[in-house]
Design an enzyme around this catalytic site. Structure first.
Site, PDB file in Angstrom:
ATOM      1  N   GLU A 181       0.831  -1.196   0.000  1.00  0.00           N
ATOM      2  CA  GLU A 181       0.000   0.000   0.000  1.00  0.00           C
ATOM      3  C   GLU A 181       0.867   1.247   0.000  1.00  0.00           C
ATOM      4  OE1 GLU A 181      -4.028  -1.734   2.051  1.00  0.00           O
ATOM      5  OE2 GLU A 181      -2.545  -0.839   3.348  1.00  0.00           O
ATOM      6  N   CYS A 227       3.493   8.637   1.036  1.00  0.00           N
ATOM      7  CA  CYS A 227       3.891   7.724   2.114  1.00  0.00           C
ATOM      8  C   CYS A 227       4.178   6.360   1.476  1.00  0.00           C
ATOM      9  CB  CYS A 227       2.751   7.648   3.130  1.00  0.00           C
ATOM     10  SG  CYS A 227       3.091   6.550   4.501  1.00  0.00           S
ATOM     11  N   CYS A 246       5.819  -6.745   7.346  1.00  0.00           N
ATOM     12  CA  CYS A 246       6.880  -6.263   8.234  1.00  0.00           C
ATOM     13  C   CYS A 246       7.204  -7.347   9.252  1.00  0.00           C
ATOM     14  CB  CYS A 246       6.421  -4.992   8.955  1.00  0.00           C
ATOM     15  SG  CYS A 246       7.714  -4.237   9.978  1.00  0.00           S
ATOM     16  N   CYS A 287       5.304  -5.071  15.823  1.00  0.00           N
ATOM     17  CA  CYS A 287       4.915  -4.123  16.880  1.00  0.00           C
ATOM     18  C   CYS A 287       3.450  -4.403  17.241  1.00  0.00           C
ATOM     19  CB  CYS A 287       5.089  -2.686  16.408  1.00  0.00           C
ATOM     20  SG  CYS A 287       6.815  -2.268  16.042  1.00  0.00           S
ATOM     21  N   CYS A 331       0.475  -2.347  15.651  1.00  0.00           N
ATOM     22  CA  CYS A 331       0.541  -1.979  14.228  1.00  0.00           C
ATOM     23  C   CYS A 331      -0.083  -3.054  13.339  1.00  0.00           C
ATOM     24  CB  CYS A 331       2.004  -1.763  13.848  1.00  0.00           C
ATOM     25  SG  CYS A 331       2.241  -1.418  12.091  1.00  0.00           S
ATOM     26  N   GLY A 368       6.472  -1.741   6.432  1.00  0.00           N
ATOM     27  CA  GLY A 368       7.838  -2.249   6.517  1.00  0.00           C
ATOM     28  C   GLY A 368       8.798  -1.392   7.311  1.00  0.00           C
ATOM     29  N   GLU A 369       9.951  -1.961   7.582  1.00  0.00           N
ATOM     30  CA  GLU A 369      11.018  -1.262   8.302  1.00  0.00           C
ATOM     31  C   GLU A 369      12.116  -0.932   7.274  1.00  0.00           C
ATOM     32  OE1 GLU A 369      11.852   0.238  11.183  1.00  0.00           O
ATOM     33  OE2 GLU A 369      13.720   0.561  10.127  1.00  0.00           O
ATOM     34  N   SER A 399      11.427   6.705   8.408  1.00  0.00           N
ATOM     35  CA  SER A 399      10.914   6.413   9.751  1.00  0.00           C
ATOM     36  C   SER A 399      11.364   5.012  10.144  1.00  0.00           C
ATOM     37  CB  SER A 399       9.381   6.494   9.739  1.00  0.00           C
ATOM     38  OG  SER A 399       8.864   6.193  11.014  1.00  0.00           O
ATOM     39  N   SER A 401      10.607   5.906  15.869  1.00  0.00           N
ATOM     40  CA  SER A 401       9.370   5.527  16.548  1.00  0.00           C
ATOM     41  C   SER A 401       9.707   5.132  17.981  1.00  0.00           C
ATOM     42  CB  SER A 401       8.700   4.367  15.798  1.00  0.00           C
ATOM     43  OG  SER A 401       8.406   4.773  14.481  1.00  0.00           O
ATOM     44  N   LEU A 402       9.568   6.081  18.861  1.00  0.00           N
ATOM     45  CA  LEU A 402      10.017   5.871  20.245  1.00  0.00           C
ATOM     46  C   LEU A 402       8.951   5.115  21.048  1.00  0.00           C
ATOM     47  CD1 LEU A 402      11.945   8.611  22.178  1.00  0.00           C
ATOM     48  CD2 LEU A 402      10.643   6.844  23.322  1.00  0.00           C
ATOM     49  N   ASN A 451      -4.449   5.011  15.987  1.00  0.00           N
ATOM     50  CA  ASN A 451      -5.503   4.708  15.016  1.00  0.00           C
ATOM     51  C   ASN A 451      -5.949   3.275  15.242  1.00  0.00           C
ATOM     52  OD1 ASN A 451      -5.474   7.191  13.437  1.00  0.00           O
ATOM     53  ND2 ASN A 451      -3.381   6.563  12.968  1.00  0.00           N
ATOM     54  N   CYS A 486      -1.695   6.180   9.897  1.00  0.00           N
ATOM     55  CA  CYS A 486      -0.475   5.534  10.399  1.00  0.00           C
ATOM     56  C   CYS A 486      -0.793   4.202  11.049  1.00  0.00           C
ATOM     57  CB  CYS A 486       0.195   6.384  11.462  1.00  0.00           C
ATOM     58  SG  CYS A 486       0.928   7.858  10.823  1.00  0.00           S
TER      59      CYS A 486
HETATM   60  N1  SAH Z   1       8.807   0.646  10.568  1.00  0.00           N
HETATM   61  C1  SAH Z   1       8.882   2.066  10.555  1.00  0.00           C
HETATM   62  C2  SAH Z   1       7.884   2.750   9.635  1.00  0.00           C
HETATM   63  C3  SAH Z   1       6.459   2.286   9.596  1.00  0.00           C
HETATM   64  S1  SAH Z   1       5.365   2.748  10.872  1.00  0.00           S
HETATM   65  C4  SAH Z   1       8.768   2.609  11.958  1.00  0.00           C
HETATM   66  O1  SAH Z   1       8.579   1.838  12.890  1.00  0.00           O
HETATM   67  O2  SAH Z   1       8.927   3.805  12.143  1.00  0.00           O
HETATM   68  C5  SAH Z   1       5.144   4.472  10.823  1.00  0.00           C
HETATM   69  C6  SAH Z   1       4.671   5.026  12.169  1.00  0.00           C
HETATM   70  O3  SAH Z   1       3.332   4.624  12.461  1.00  0.00           O
HETATM   71  C7  SAH Z   1       5.531   4.540  13.352  1.00  0.00           C
HETATM   72  O4  SAH Z   1       5.895   5.646  14.131  1.00  0.00           O
HETATM   73  C8  SAH Z   1       4.560   3.658  14.139  1.00  0.00           C
HETATM   74  O5  SAH Z   1       4.886   3.653  15.509  1.00  0.00           O
HETATM   75  C9  SAH Z   1       3.238   4.309  13.852  1.00  0.00           C
HETATM   76  N2  SAH Z   1       2.064   3.449  14.046  1.00  0.00           N
HETATM   77  C10 SAH Z   1       1.999   2.111  13.874  1.00  0.00           C
HETATM   78  N3  SAH Z   1       0.749   1.673  14.137  1.00  0.00           N
HETATM   79  C11 SAH Z   1       0.014   2.766  14.466  1.00  0.00           C
HETATM   80  C12 SAH Z   1      -1.359   2.968  14.803  1.00  0.00           C
HETATM   81  N4  SAH Z   1      -2.227   1.960  14.799  1.00  0.00           N
HETATM   82  N5  SAH Z   1      -1.752   4.214  15.088  1.00  0.00           N
HETATM   83  C13 SAH Z   1      -0.895   5.264  15.013  1.00  0.00           C
HETATM   84  N6  SAH Z   1       0.386   5.132  14.673  1.00  0.00           N
HETATM   85  C14 SAH Z   1       0.840   3.899  14.410  1.00  0.00           C
END
Ligand code: SAH
Length: 335
Positions: A84, A97, A104, A108, A111, A153-154, A185, A208-209, A282, A325
């Site tokens: 996507e 984006c 991935c 997480c 996600c 993805g990362e 990111s 992504s902290l 989200n 996101c």
């Molecule tokens: N793998 C990379 C990029 C993809 S995620 C990373 O981890 O940064 C992009 C951003 O979306 C990250 O900051 C992640 O923490 C955030 N994210 C993932 N799931 C989410 C959700 N359901 N709601 C809001 N942000 C989310």
């Protein structure tokens, strides 16, 4: 392929020296991937180029748009994996984006892409082709674009292909995007950060902290057990970048959104030139997390502001089309 590589290859295949540049001009500057229509290339050359290279962008299988103009595209890859890509209109420019992997591996907990698992790395071509596709959707838009690697993805676990794609995207002969307008990111992959710093010092980093203490972070983001939070923050302290780093922080109700955690976060990143993007979660019906209410989000933000930090609350766009996101997940039987 980068221009030099194409030059060498076409030279070896007996093409005139200027053909590689012509190919780049058609493919990237004119966004035309059909050699049959390349009027300044001799007919026999056009046919050979068409036979040698698969240039056509991958097909769009599905489009969805939301009221605010954000559009999501489902793209089919040659081996039937799907990714996507999201197009977000902004004031005076567009943000694309992009995905760097199909699925991935990081899993997480919050996600949706993480929940679908890892399929494979995208090639450099599949990464660049997303940009061409979105430009085409905008009628061969030639204005400013920002690229954010915040799709599936990362990116730093697909570093080689990411770097190849960035070289093409940022080259004048390629898509001529300023590296200052590119954000990668990452969940935090030290080796990849180091390479990015070395190869693309102007590209922006978003980290992504997501949790202010290592234990909680490891629960939410399993990669954190290998790539520890403290080590990553030490790295950011030691390697000040030309552009401030962005710390992304997904706000999950009852998990990482208390004022005490905001204070902990402020202490943790003290001394790193940064801005914080708070992303209200989200929701995804398959995942057990909730978004905090507005008062809670505002309270968290105000604690950080009091500490003198730069904070922006990112209300994700495209929520109603499941393209906000963390919501990118190709819906197939097995995810
Ligand atoms: N793998 C990379 C990029 C993809 S995620 C990373 O981890 O940064 C992009 C951003 O979306 C990250 O900051 C992640 O923490 C955030 N994210 C993932 N799931 C989410 C959700 N359901 N709601 C809001 N942000 C989310």
């Amino acid at each position: 392929m980068q221009l030099d590589e194409l030059k060498a290859e076409l030279h070896a295949a007996g093409f005139p020296a200027f053909t590689a540049r012509q190919v780049f001009q058609w493919v990237y500057h004119k966004n035309n991937q059909d050699p049959a229509s390349w009027s300044n290339v001799a007919k026999a050359g056009r046919e050979r180029l068409a036979a040698l290279y698969g240039l056509a962008p991958r097909p769009i299988l599905e489009r969805r748009g939301d009221a605010g103009g954000t559009r999501k595209f489902l793209i089919g890859l040659a081996d039937n994996h799907r990714i996507e890509t999201v197009l977000i209109p902004e004031k005076g420019h567009y943000t694309f984006c992009l995905s760097s992997q199909a699925g991935c591996a990081l899993a997480c907990a919050f996600c949706a892409t993480g929940a679908m698992g890892f399929r494979r790395n995208l090639s450099a071509g599949e990464i660049v082709s997303q940009v061409l596709t979105l430009k085409k959707e905008l009628g061969d838009y030639a204005g400013r674009i920002n690229l954010v690697f915040m799709g599936m993805g990362e990116p730093l676990l697909n570093y080689e292909n990411l770097a190849r794609a960035l070289r093409i995207v940022c080259a004048e002969d390629g898509l001529n995007v300023s590296p200052r307008h590119v954000t990668v990111s990452t969940a935090g992959i030290l080796a990849g950060l180091d390479r990015l710093e070395h190869d693309f010092p102007l590209v922006k980093i978003a980290f992504s902290l997501n949790a202010p203490d290592p234990l909680l972070r490891s629960e939410l983001m399993p990669i954190s057990r290998r790539e520890g939070l403290v080590g990553l923050l030490d790295y950011f302290r030691a390697h000040e970048r030309r552009q401030r780093i962005t710390f992304e922080y997904v706000l999950l109700a009852g998990i990482n959104d208390s004022p005490a955690q905001a204070r902990q976060l402020a202490r943790l990143i003290h001394g790193i030139p940064a801005k914080i993007n708070l992303i209200p979660y989200n929701p995804n019906p398959r995942l057990p997390f909730r978004r905090p209410d507005e008062a809670g989000i505002e309270k968290f933000r105000s604690v950080l502001l009091e500490k003198g930090l730069t904070v922006v609350t990112r209300w994700s766009k495209g929520e109603d089309i499941r393209s906000a996101c963390g919501q990118l997940a190709v819906l197939t039987e097995d995810c």
